[in-house]
Write a protein that holds these residues in place. Sequence first.
Motif, mmCIF file in Angstrom:
data_model
loop_
_atom_site.group_PDB
_atom_site.id
_atom_site.type_symbol
_atom_site.label_atom_id
_atom_site.label_comp_id
_atom_site.label_asym_id
_atom_site.label_seq_id
_atom_site.Cartn_x
_atom_site.Cartn_y
_atom_site.Cartn_z
ATOM 1 N N PRO A 66 0.825 -1.220 0.000
ATOM 2 C CA PRO A 66 0.000 0.000 0.000
ATOM 3 C C PRO A 66 0.847 1.253 0.000
ATOM 4 C CG PRO A 66 0.031 -1.022 2.180
ATOM 5 C CD PRO A 66 0.696 -1.986 1.248
ATOM 6 N N ARG A 67 0.288 2.292 -0.611
ATOM 7 C CA ARG A 67 0.962 3.577 -0.614
ATOM 8 C C ARG A 67 0.845 4.205 0.770
ATOM 9 N NH1 ARG A 67 1.356 5.658 -5.962
ATOM 10 N NH2 ARG A 67 1.195 7.803 -5.195
ATOM 11 N N PRO A 68 1.760 5.116 1.109
ATOM 12 C CA PRO A 68 1.661 5.794 2.406
ATOM 13 C C PRO A 68 0.313 6.496 2.536
ATOM 14 C CG PRO A 68 3.769 6.255 1.360
ATOM 15 C CD PRO A 68 2.933 5.554 0.339
ATOM 16 N N PRO A 69 -0.327 6.422 3.693
ATOM 17 C CA PRO A 69 -1.641 7.051 3.860
ATOM 18 C C PRO A 69 -1.528 8.567 3.814
ATOM 19 C CG PRO A 69 -0.786 6.302 5.975
ATOM 20 C CD PRO A 69 0.157 5.779 4.928
ATOM 21 N N PRO A 70 -2.624 9.258 3.458
ATOM 22 C CA PRO A 70 -2.602 10.719 3.457
ATOM 23 C C PRO A 70 -2.545 11.247 4.883
ATOM 24 C CG PRO A 70 -4.820 9.913 3.081
ATOM 25 C CD PRO A 70 -3.921 8.714 3.057
ATOM 26 N N PRO A 71 -2.194 12.518 5.055
ATOM 27 C CA PRO A 71 -2.193 13.100 6.396
ATOM 28 C C PRO A 71 -3.583 13.051 7.024
ATOM 29 C CG PRO A 71 -1.066 14.532 4.818
ATOM 30 C CD PRO A 71 -1.741 13.455 4.025
ATOM 31 N N ALA A 72 -3.641 13.234 8.317
ATOM 32 C CA ALA A 72 -4.926 13.252 9.018
ATOM 33 C C ALA A 72 -5.804 14.368 8.463
ATOM 34 C CB ALA A 72 -4.697 13.465 10.514
ATOM 35 N N PRO A 73 -7.139 14.150 8.395
ATOM 36 C CA PRO A 73 -8.041 15.182 7.870
ATOM 37 C C PRO A 73 -7.885 16.512 8.612
ATOM 38 C CG PRO A 73 -9.200 13.109 8.141
ATOM 39 C CD PRO A 73 -7.863 12.933 8.793
ATOM 40 N N THR A 74 -7.958 17.588 7.853
ATOM 41 C CA THR A 74 -7.822 18.929 8.430
ATOM 42 C C THR A 74 -9.168 19.599 8.658
ATOM 43 O OG1 THR A 74 -7.727 20.018 6.263
ATOM 44 C CG2 THR A 74 -5.650 19.188 7.186
ATOM 45 N N GLY A 75 -10.231 19.051 8.025
ATOM 46 C CA GLY A 75 -11.528 19.712 8.085
ATOM 47 C C GLY A 75 -11.758 20.636 6.904
ATOM 48 N N ASP A 76 -10.710 20.922 6.154
ATOM 49 C CA ASP A 76 -10.818 21.712 4.933
ATOM 50 C C ASP A 76 -10.938 20.727 3.774
ATOM 51 O OD1 ASP A 76 -10.020 23.029 2.472
ATOM 52 O OD2 ASP A 76 -9.328 24.715 3.695
ATOM 53 N N ALA A 77 -12.117 20.669 3.138
ATOM 54 C CA ALA A 77 -12.377 19.659 2.125
ATOM 55 C C ALA A 77 -11.395 19.736 0.968
ATOM 56 C CB ALA A 77 -13.807 19.794 1.601
ATOM 57 N N VAL A 78 -11.099 20.931 0.510
ATOM 58 C CA VAL A 78 -10.191 21.068 -0.632
ATOM 59 C C VAL A 78 -8.802 20.547 -0.277
ATOM 60 C CG1 VAL A 78 -9.037 22.710 -2.163
ATOM 61 C CG2 VAL A 78 -11.479 22.968 -1.674
ATOM 62 N N VAL A 79 -8.294 20.937 0.872
ATOM 63 C CA VAL A 79 -6.974 20.468 1.308
ATOM 64 C C VAL A 79 -6.984 18.961 1.504
ATOM 65 C CG1 VAL A 79 -5.279 20.558 3.175
ATOM 66 C CG2 VAL A 79 -6.338 22.666 2.351
ATOM 67 N N ASP A 80 -8.028 18.447 2.127
ATOM 68 C CA ASP A 80 -8.090 17.007 2.383
ATOM 69 C C ASP A 80 -8.161 16.209 1.082
ATOM 70 O OD1 ASP A 80 -7.949 17.409 5.098
ATOM 71 O OD2 ASP A 80 -10.115 17.317 5.414
ATOM 72 N N TYR A 81 -8.931 16.694 0.120
ATOM 73 C CA TYR A 81 -9.001 16.006 -1.169
ATOM 74 C C TYR A 81 -7.663 16.090 -1.906
ATOM 75 C CZ TYR A 81 -14.088 15.415 -0.859
ATOM 76 O OH TYR A 81 -15.355 15.040 -0.483
ATOM 77 N N GLN A 82 -6.979 17.208 -1.790
ATOM 78 C CA GLN A 82 -5.650 17.319 -2.407
ATOM 79 C C GLN A 82 -4.689 16.313 -1.788
ATOM 80 O OE1 GLN A 82 -5.128 21.562 -1.721
ATOM 81 N NE2 GLN A 82 -5.210 21.977 -3.932
ATOM 82 N N ASN A 83 -4.770 16.150 -0.469
ATOM 83 C CA ASN A 83 -3.913 15.167 0.204
ATOM 84 C C ASN A 83 -4.269 13.739 -0.211
ATOM 85 O OD1 ASN A 83 -2.514 17.175 1.583
ATOM 86 N ND2 ASN A 83 -3.807 17.056 3.399
ATOM 87 N N GLN A 84 -5.562 13.476 -0.322
ATOM 88 C CA GLN A 84 -5.994 12.145 -0.755
ATOM 89 C C GLN A 84 -5.527 11.873 -2.179
ATOM 90 O OE1 GLN A 84 -7.417 9.728 0.825
ATOM 91 N NE2 GLN A 84 -8.416 10.570 2.630
ATOM 92 N N LEU A 85 -5.601 12.886 -3.024
ATOM 93 C CA LEU A 85 -5.167 12.726 -4.410
ATOM 94 C C LEU A 85 -3.665 12.441 -4.481
ATOM 95 C CD1 LEU A 85 -5.646 12.868 -7.452
ATOM 96 C CD2 LEU A 85 -5.444 15.365 -7.298
ATOM 97 N N ALA A 86 -2.894 13.144 -3.665
ATOM 98 C CA ALA A 86 -1.443 12.942 -3.668
ATOM 99 C C ALA A 86 -1.077 11.530 -3.222
ATOM 100 C CB ALA A 86 -0.774 13.971 -2.760
ATOM 101 N N ALA A 87 -1.886 10.940 -2.337
ATOM 102 C CA ALA A 87 -1.593 9.596 -1.818
ATOM 103 C C ALA A 87 -2.274 8.486 -2.607
ATOM 104 C CB ALA A 87 -2.030 9.514 -0.351
ATOM 105 N N ALA A 88 -3.159 8.852 -3.542
ATOM 106 C CA ALA A 88 -3.967 7.853 -4.239
ATOM 107 C C ALA A 88 -3.144 7.064 -5.247
ATOM 108 C CB ALA A 88 -5.133 8.532 -4.953
ATOM 109 N N SER A 89 -3.550 5.832 -5.463
ATOM 110 C CA SER A 89 -2.960 5.034 -6.530
ATOM 111 C C SER A 89 -3.490 5.541 -7.867
ATOM 112 C CB SER A 89 -3.324 3.558 -6.350
ATOM 113 O OG SER A 89 -4.733 3.389 -6.452
ATOM 114 N N GLU A 90 -2.834 5.148 -8.942
ATOM 115 C CA GLU A 90 -3.235 5.619 -10.267
ATOM 116 C C GLU A 90 -4.675 5.231 -10.587
ATOM 117 O OE1 GLU A 90 -1.771 7.606 -12.611
ATOM 118 O OE2 GLU A 90 -0.389 8.006 -10.953
#
Length: 415
Positions: A33-57
């Motif tokens: 598995p890829r490294p998990p994204p950072p803990a949620p910040t409560g800011d949807a845009v930031v959290d989705y950006q973090n999820q995207l950076a950690a997501a598989s192709e």
Amino acid sequence: MKYKNGTGTPACATLFILTVALLFITGCSTTPPRPPPPAPTGDAVVDYQNQLAAASEKDRALWQYRLGLAALRRGESDIATPALDDALAISAANYGNINKAAAKSRGMFTQEASKPFVGEAYERVMANFYRGIIYWAAGEPDNARALFRTGQLLDSDTLNKEYAGDYVLLDYLDGYVSAKLNPHSPDAGADALKRARASAAAQERAAPPDYETAANVMVFVDYSPGPKKYAGGDSGQQLLYRVVPASATSARLTVGGRSHALPPYDDVSFQAITRGGRVMDQILGNKAAFKRTTDTIGDVGLIGAMAVSNSSNSKDAQIVTGALLLAGFASKIISASTRTRADTRCWDNLPRYLSFAAIQLPPGKHQAELTFFDGKGNAYTQQTQRFTITVPDPAALPIGAATKDVVIYRSQMRN
């Protein structure tokens, strides 16, 4: 031939069973598995950006869809535009193409969710719809029209042709842009308007009004949560949709002392559930049937082995018992390894209802109030949105600069 103590199972058969099990286990293993994204910040845009950076192709388009809409709701088109563009590019590249990952997902021992996510038809349609809004806001209504048409085309490829290409707003906006780009042609957009009204009548929805080519403010509003996916059937092989109870069922915009109705011209949940079956549904159905058959064969083999073992302790009976155990365990392993679950990855921040209004306002700042209503006509007063619509003065534009419509997008849905 040597036998296990008192079991009646040949040692070689047991070894073979373990070998088969090991092959299935190693064959179904996945990459680390890829490294998990950072803990949620409560800011949807930031959290989705973090999820995207950690997501598989294979999951990139899913997170880009979610990020694009979250950013659009915040008015951050600089984030929404590349996210939706990338998602649309991935969808276009993978939709209908049996690439290596997609082909593998059709195999008996691989989940459908292992393939690159492109979304179901309604999800791809909505990506085109929102990207079209951004194009219109950027002063490119012709590009917006192209995406509205693409969205309607995506909805036309249905198994149940009764519901093909029946988005009300996609046809209506297609015609609206044509009418505005050809103001001296009385028939511009007429065919699209006719199709939009026919779809509205078929779905018992409000008929969209005539085109007002002088309108200079385009208001897009959506409300209530959209459909959610879940797996049904005895083996999770059916892709089903949960229609979330509507919060708001209509809206109204008040500006300049006038009220403008914003009825639910389109229902995204309706579009999801009327899309018809998928090619993958038949594949998953066949997998589920294979899973049930091999499981039954396994039961028969194991029960038969017990019956033979209990009836006799002769060498012949022990050989038969071992063979039945071998067949039973092998069938059980194959059944357990068959991956039948439908892909329930979902663009889960979509709305349910889509609405639109075109109004004409003079240059200047205008205070607007957007109100949402439930099915009984009661206003959600705590959700009322107040904002300013600014219409530029054409005379103040730089020489040679073209005027463009003011495009407003508002949503009841919070990120």
